[in-house]
Design a protein around this motif. Structure first.
Motif, PDB file in Angstrom:
ATOM      1  N   GLY A   1      12.260   8.136  -0.551  1.00  0.00           N
ATOM      2  CA  GLY A   1      13.591   8.297   0.008  1.00  0.00           C
ATOM      3  C   GLY A   1      13.595   8.895   1.408  1.00  0.00           C
ATOM      4  N   PHE A   2      14.586   9.743   1.662  1.00  0.00           N
ATOM      5  CA  PHE A   2      14.806  10.266   3.008  1.00  0.00           C
ATOM      6  C   PHE A   2      13.642  11.130   3.480  1.00  0.00           C
ATOM      7  N   SER A   3      13.084  11.948   2.577  1.00  0.00           N
ATOM      8  CA  SER A   3      11.987  12.829   2.985  1.00  0.00           C
ATOM      9  C   SER A   3      10.774  12.016   3.414  1.00  0.00           C
ATOM     10  N   ALA A   4      10.552  10.874   2.770  1.00  0.00           N
ATOM     11  CA  ALA A   4       9.430  10.023   3.151  1.00  0.00           C
ATOM     12  C   ALA A   4       9.658   9.428   4.531  1.00  0.00           C
ATOM     13  N   ALA A   5      10.884   8.994   4.784  1.00  0.00           N
ATOM     14  CA  ALA A   5      11.213   8.402   6.088  1.00  0.00           C
ATOM     15  C   ALA A   5      11.119   9.448   7.199  1.00  0.00           C
TER      16      ALA A   5
ATOM     17  N   ASP B   1       0.835  -1.213   0.000  1.00  0.00           N
ATOM     18  CA  ASP B   1       0.000   0.000   0.000  1.00  0.00           C
ATOM     19  C   ASP B   1       0.863   1.253   0.000  1.00  0.00           C
ATOM     20  N   TRP B   2       1.881   1.271   0.825  1.00  0.00           N
ATOM     21  CA  TRP B   2       2.757   2.435   0.927  1.00  0.00           C
ATOM     22  C   TRP B   2       3.389   2.738  -0.423  1.00  0.00           C
TER      23      TRP B   2
ATOM     24  N   LEU C   1       2.408   1.831  -3.397  1.00  0.00           N
ATOM     25  CA  LEU C   1       1.418   2.213  -4.397  1.00  0.00           C
ATOM     26  C   LEU C   1       1.041   3.687  -4.270  1.00  0.00           C
ATOM     27  N   LEU C   2       0.831   4.142  -3.042  1.00  0.00           N
ATOM     28  CA  LEU C   2       0.446   5.540  -2.852  1.00  0.00           C
ATOM     29  C   LEU C   2       1.556   6.491  -3.258  1.00  0.00           C
ATOM     30  N   ARG C   3       2.798   6.039  -3.119  1.00  0.00           N
ATOM     31  CA  ARG C   3       3.922   6.915  -3.463  1.00  0.00           C
ATOM     32  C   ARG C   3       4.277   6.862  -4.947  1.00  0.00           C
ATOM     33  N   LYS C   4       4.028   5.735  -5.599  1.00  0.00           N
ATOM     34  CA  LYS C   4       4.580   5.552  -6.937  1.00  0.00           C
ATOM     35  C   LYS C   4       3.570   5.202  -8.030  1.00  0.00           C
ATOM     36  N   CYS C   5       2.362   4.797  -7.670  1.00  0.00           N
ATOM     37  CA  CYS C   5       1.404   4.393  -8.694  1.00  0.00           C
ATOM     38  C   CYS C   5       1.005   5.597  -9.549  1.00  0.00           C
ATOM     39  N   PRO C   6       1.096   5.483 -10.877  1.00  0.00           N
ATOM     40  CA  PRO C   6       0.807   6.621 -11.748  1.00  0.00           C
ATOM     41  C   PRO C   6      -0.679   6.954 -11.877  1.00  0.00           C
ATOM     42  N   CYS C   7      -1.553   6.066 -11.419  1.00  0.00           N
ATOM     43  CA  CYS C   7      -2.996   6.355 -11.485  1.00  0.00           C
ATOM     44  C   CYS C   7      -3.588   6.350 -10.074  1.00  0.00           C
ATOM     45  N   PRO C   8      -4.823   6.841  -9.911  1.00  0.00           N
ATOM     46  CA  PRO C   8      -5.447   6.847  -8.593  1.00  0.00           C
ATOM     47  C   PRO C   8      -5.558   5.460  -7.987  1.00  0.00           C
ATOM     48  N   VAL C   9      -5.492   5.413  -6.657  1.00  0.00           N
ATOM     49  CA  VAL C   9      -5.579   4.149  -5.922  1.00  0.00           C
ATOM     50  C   VAL C   9      -6.760   4.217  -4.962  1.00  0.00           C
TER      51      VAL C   9
ATOM     52  N   GLU D   1      -0.750   8.395   3.899  1.00  0.00           N
ATOM     53  CA  GLU D   1      -0.382   7.137   4.544  1.00  0.00           C
ATOM     54  C   GLU D   1      -0.815   7.099   6.006  1.00  0.00           C
ATOM     55  N   HIS D   2      -0.726   8.247   6.672  1.00  0.00           N
ATOM     56  CA  HIS D   2      -1.125   8.302   8.081  1.00  0.00           C
ATOM     57  C   HIS D   2      -2.643   8.275   8.235  1.00  0.00           C
ATOM     58  N   VAL D   3      -3.348   8.831   7.254  1.00  0.00           N
ATOM     59  CA  VAL D   3      -4.807   8.928   7.339  1.00  0.00           C
ATOM     60  C   VAL D   3      -5.481   7.586   7.095  1.00  0.00           C
ATOM     61  N   VAL D   4      -4.998   6.827   6.109  1.00  0.00           N
ATOM     62  CA  VAL D   4      -5.681   5.611   5.675  1.00  0.00           C
ATOM     63  C   VAL D   4      -5.932   4.639   6.821  1.00  0.00           C
ATOM     64  N   ASP D   5      -4.941   4.433   7.656  1.00  0.00           N
ATOM     65  CA  ASP D   5      -5.070   3.472   8.756  1.00  0.00           C
ATOM     66  C   ASP D   5      -6.142   3.868   9.766  1.00  0.00           C
ATOM     67  N   LYS D   6      -6.436   5.154   9.855  1.00  0.00           N
ATOM     68  CA  LYS D   6      -7.356   5.650  10.885  1.00  0.00           C
ATOM     69  C   LYS D   6      -8.804   5.750  10.400  1.00  0.00           C
ATOM     70  N   LEU D   7      -9.033   5.456   9.131  1.00  0.00           N
ATOM     71  CA  LEU D   7     -10.367   5.584   8.562  1.00  0.00           C
ATOM     72  C   LEU D   7     -11.083   4.235   8.508  1.00  0.00           C
ATOM     73  N   ALA D   8     -12.389   4.249   8.776  1.00  0.00           N
ATOM     74  CA  ALA D   8     -13.184   3.031   8.668  1.00  0.00           C
ATOM     75  C   ALA D   8     -13.787   2.896   7.276  1.00  0.00           C
ATOM     76  N   CYS D   9     -13.702   3.969   6.477  1.00  0.00           N
ATOM     77  CA  CYS D   9     -14.302   3.957   5.147  1.00  0.00           C
ATOM     78  C   CYS D   9     -13.225   3.844   4.062  1.00  0.00           C
ATOM     79  N   ASP D  10     -13.661   3.716   2.820  1.00  0.00           N
ATOM     80  CA  ASP D  10     -12.733   3.644   1.696  1.00  0.00           C
ATOM     81  C   ASP D  10     -12.006   4.967   1.508  1.00  0.00           C
ATOM     82  N   VAL D  11     -10.826   4.878   0.890  1.00  0.00           N
ATOM     83  CA  VAL D  11     -10.030   6.071   0.606  1.00  0.00           C
ATOM     84  C   VAL D  11      -9.580   6.034  -0.848  1.00  0.00           C
ATOM     85  N   LEU D  12      -9.864   7.109  -1.578  1.00  0.00           N
ATOM     86  CA  LEU D  12      -9.381   7.244  -2.943  1.00  0.00           C
ATOM     87  C   LEU D  12      -8.250   8.262  -2.916  1.00  0.00           C
TER      88      LEU D  12
END
Length: 306
Positions: A275-279, A132-133, A135-143, A286-297
């Motif tokens: 890279g480093f900025s992500a770390a 998931d991480w 994909l959100l950083r590198k996938c060229p289309c919406p996830v 990425e921080h929001v997705v885990d805290k949501l009970a609903c779908d995230v686009l």
């Protein structure tokens, strides 16, 4: 939503149910025509370690596994036998799932990836997987990351925007998020809400600057965000009572607002740090997705190359 006509569904080989497939069918059904590709990257290291077999025999064994998995994918389509949606099946041998997914997206020009997030059975909370991480950083289309809560007709769709920056890229991403959210809301006969978090006054500024007035600073920051959020509301015809401006971190404000509005779907942007900025800084999405009970686009900036 109309543009999502070539949908890639990432199938979980160990899950009893496939909510991502169910959601992808729902998305496709909202459109005049769409096709769905069921995609599953698999890999078993033991097949690479079998030294007593020749490379040809190993290839044949891998091919047998792939064909077996493809037959299993066909069984997942049984509930949709009467659907007008065109389904494709693809199983690939790849040790890094996110790379296989991105490669498939680029080769077949998919315009949406739908994937379930994993649920921790002990504490019943969602776990953000490494795939998931990436994909959100590198996938060229919406996830679209799918939980287990269904979309409700006539419910609420929440668009999360960032009014902190006046940069053209951020403004463009905000517009993209609201446009996408408005279209989804229209298709679901849902209400569109906008949420924005403005930052807390830095404590070090008050300590280092003797003449600094925290209340004046806070009021100025809040006013800037209010004005920007209102301008988006006017531009995209969003009702004023559907605007939510809260002080705090986005990863705390957005889930709270989603719960308050009982949103079926949250749409937000990802700047795709690597890279480093992500770390060091992480990524709000990425921080929001885990805290949501609903779908995230999750959408990326059109000009993003990261």
């Amino acid at each position: 939503m109309i543009k999502y006509q070539h949908i890639l569904v990432v199938i979980d080989p160990v899950a009893e149910t496939q909510p991502a497939l169910h959601r992808a069918v729902s998305v496709a059904a909202l459109q005049e025509q769409a096709d769905i590709t069921l995609f599953m990257p698999i890999y078993d290291f033991s097949y690479e370690m079998t030294s007593i077999l020749s490379s040809t025999e190993r290839d044949e064994m891998r091919e047998g596994v792939l064909q077996g998995r493809e037959e299993w994918l066909k069984t997942l389509l049984t509930p949709y036998a009467n659907s007008k949606i065109k389904f494709n099946l693809k199983v690939v041998w790849h040790s890094r799932p996110f790379e296989a997914i991105i490669q498939q997206v680029e080769e077949a020009q998919h315009d949406l990836v739908v994937k379930s997030t994993h649920k921790h059975t002990l504490i019943q909370s969602f776990i953000f997987t490494p795939t998931d991480w990436h994909l959100l950083r590198k996938c060229p289309c919406p996830v679209l990351l799918v939980k287990e809560q269904d979309w409700r007709m006539g419910g609420n769709v929440l668009a999360a925007v960032n009014c902190s920056s006046d940069e053209e890229e951020q403004a463009s991403l905000n517009s993209k998020i609201i446009t996408e959210s408005a279209e989804v809301a229209r298709l679901l006969s849902a209400n569109l809400h906008l949420v924005n978090a403005y930052p807390v006054t830095p404590v070090n500024m008050a300590l280092e600057l003797p003449d600094f007035d925290p209340s004046v600073y806070k009021a100025a920051v809040k006013k800037h965000h209010e004005r920007t959020l209102y301008e988006y509301a006017v531009r995209f015809d969003v009702a004023s009572d559907h605007l939510h401006l809260e002080e705090g971190l986005a990863e705390e404000v957005i889930p709270e607002c989603a719960e308050k509005t009982q949103a079926s779907l949250v749409i937000l942007g990802s700047v795709g740090r690597t890279g480093f900025s992500a770390a060091l800084l992480g990524n709000t999405a990425e921080h929001v997705v885990d805290k949501l009970a609903c779908d995230v686009l999750v959408l990326r900036p059109d000009s993003s190359e990261s």
